[in-house]
Design a protein around this motif. Structure first.
Motif, short mmCIF file in Angstrom:
data_model
loop_
_atom_site.label_atom_id
_atom_site.label_comp_id
_atom_site.label_asym_id
_atom_site.label_seq_id
_atom_site.Cartn_x
_atom_site.Cartn_y
_atom_site.Cartn_z
N GLY A 1 0.78 -1.23 0.00
CA GLY A 1 0.00 0.00 0.00
C GLY A 1 0.81 1.27 0.00
O GLY A 1 0.24 2.37 0.09
N LYS A 2 2.13 1.15 -0.10
CA LYS A 2 3.00 2.33 -0.08
C LYS A 2 3.83 2.41 -1.36
O LYS A 2 4.02 1.41 -2.06
CB LYS A 2 3.92 2.31 1.14
CG LYS A 2 3.19 2.43 2.46
CD LYS A 2 4.16 2.60 3.61
CE LYS A 2 3.43 2.80 4.93
NZ LYS A 2 4.38 3.00 6.06
N GLU A 3 4.33 3.60 -1.62
CA GLU A 3 5.20 3.78 -2.78
C GLU A 3 6.59 3.23 -2.50
O GLU A 3 7.03 3.15 -1.34
CB GLU A 3 5.28 5.27 -3.13
CG GLU A 3 3.98 5.85 -3.64
CD GLU A 3 4.13 7.27 -4.15
OE1 GLU A 3 3.14 7.82 -4.67
OE2 GLU A 3 5.24 7.83 -4.02
N ARG A 4 7.27 2.89 -3.56
CA ARG A 4 8.65 2.42 -3.43
C ARG A 4 9.51 3.61 -2.99
O ARG A 4 9.39 4.72 -3.53
CB ARG A 4 9.14 1.87 -4.77
CG ARG A 4 10.44 1.13 -4.69
CD ARG A 4 10.78 0.46 -6.01
NE ARG A 4 9.82 -0.58 -6.36
CZ ARG A 4 10.00 -1.44 -7.36
NH1 ARG A 4 11.11 -1.36 -8.11
NH2 ARG A 4 9.09 -2.34 -7.63
N GLU A 5 10.39 3.37 -2.02
CA GLU A 5 11.23 4.45 -1.50
C GLU A 5 12.70 4.04 -1.51
O GLU A 5 13.03 2.86 -1.29
CB GLU A 5 10.82 4.83 -0.07
CG GLU A 5 10.98 3.74 0.95
CD GLU A 5 10.77 4.22 2.38
OE1 GLU A 5 10.82 5.44 2.62
OE2 GLU A 5 10.58 3.35 3.26
N LEU A 6 13.56 5.01 -1.74
CA LEU A 6 14.99 4.77 -1.71
C LEU A 6 15.46 4.72 -0.26
O LEU A 6 15.27 5.68 0.49
CB LEU A 6 15.73 5.87 -2.47
CG LEU A 6 17.25 5.73 -2.56
CD1 LEU A 6 17.66 4.46 -3.27
CD2 LEU A 6 17.84 6.95 -3.25
N VAL B 1 9.24 -5.41 0.64
CA VAL B 1 10.07 -6.06 -0.37
C VAL B 1 11.21 -5.11 -0.69
O VAL B 1 10.98 -3.93 -0.98
CB VAL B 1 9.27 -6.39 -1.65
CG1 VAL B 1 10.18 -7.02 -2.69
CG2 VAL B 1 8.11 -7.32 -1.31
N TYR B 2 12.43 -5.61 -0.61
CA TYR B 2 13.61 -4.79 -0.85
C TYR B 2 14.17 -5.10 -2.24
O TYR B 2 14.34 -6.28 -2.61
CB TYR B 2 14.66 -5.07 0.22
CG TYR B 2 14.34 -4.40 1.54
CD1 TYR B 2 13.29 -4.86 2.34
CD2 TYR B 2 15.06 -3.29 1.98
CE1 TYR B 2 12.97 -4.23 3.53
CE2 TYR B 2 14.75 -2.67 3.18
CZ TYR B 2 13.70 -3.15 3.95
OH TYR B 2 13.38 -2.52 5.13
N TYR B 3 14.46 -4.03 -2.97
CA TYR B 3 14.95 -4.16 -4.35
C TYR B 3 16.33 -3.52 -4.48
O TYR B 3 16.56 -2.40 -4.01
CB TYR B 3 14.00 -3.44 -5.31
CG TYR B 3 12.60 -4.01 -5.37
CD1 TYR B 3 11.61 -3.53 -4.53
CD2 TYR B 3 12.27 -5.02 -6.27
CE1 TYR B 3 10.32 -4.03 -4.58
CE2 TYR B 3 10.99 -5.53 -6.33
CZ TYR B 3 10.02 -5.03 -5.48
OH TYR B 3 8.75 -5.53 -5.54
N CYS B 4 17.18 -4.21 -5.17
CA CYS B 4 18.47 -3.65 -5.55
C CYS B 4 18.30 -2.92 -6.88
O CYS B 4 17.54 -3.37 -7.75
CB CYS B 4 19.47 -4.78 -5.70
SG CYS B 4 21.11 -4.28 -6.25
N SER B 5 18.99 -1.80 -7.01
CA SER B 5 18.86 -1.03 -8.25
C SER B 5 20.19 -0.43 -8.67
O SER B 5 21.01 -0.06 -7.83
CB SER B 5 17.83 0.09 -8.06
OG SER B 5 17.63 0.80 -9.26
#
Length: 118
Positions: free
Chosen positions: A42-47, A92-96
């Motif tokens: 329910g939240k936006e992806r954040e750095l 969920v954690y994403y590498c970028s």
């Protein structure tokens, strides 16, 4: 083709620690800024954290003093050490990887789930 593969997520109790790893193909880790994002339901992806090619880190205020981003160029791997975890770190954690040709976070892993719960 740049590929990023995250690992290290899981279930941990509040106050615990986890270390996420992001293995990359090619030389992106040593040449480009790398970052960790997260997205909670329910939240936006954040750095959450980023590290420049010169190894200077930056952190979101919510994780300063608890998370540490680092990079091993020889292993083509970026890490996120997470200490003193809180339930609100669940996401969920994403590498970028940052692409400097067009100045955007262009490369993404598949994500790894981190759940902080007792």
């Amino acid at each position: 083709q740049v590929q990023l593969v995250e690992s290290g997520g899981g279930l941990v109790q509040p106050g615990g620690s986890l270390r996420l790893s992001c293995a990359a193909s090619g030389s992106i880790v040593s040449l480009n800024p790398m970052g960790w994002y997260r997205q909670a339901p329910g939240k936006e992806r954040e750095l959450v954290a980023a590290i420049t090619s010169g190894a200077s880190p930056n952190y979101a205020d919510s994780v300063k003093g608890r998370f540490t981003i680092s990079r091993d160029n020889a292993k083509r791997t970026v890490y996120l050490q997470m200490n003193s975890l809180k339930p609100e770190d669940t996401a969920v954690y994403y590498c970028s990887g940052y692409r400097t040709s067009d100045n955007r976070w262009a490369y993404w892993g598949q994500g790894t789930q981190v759940t902080v719960s007792s």
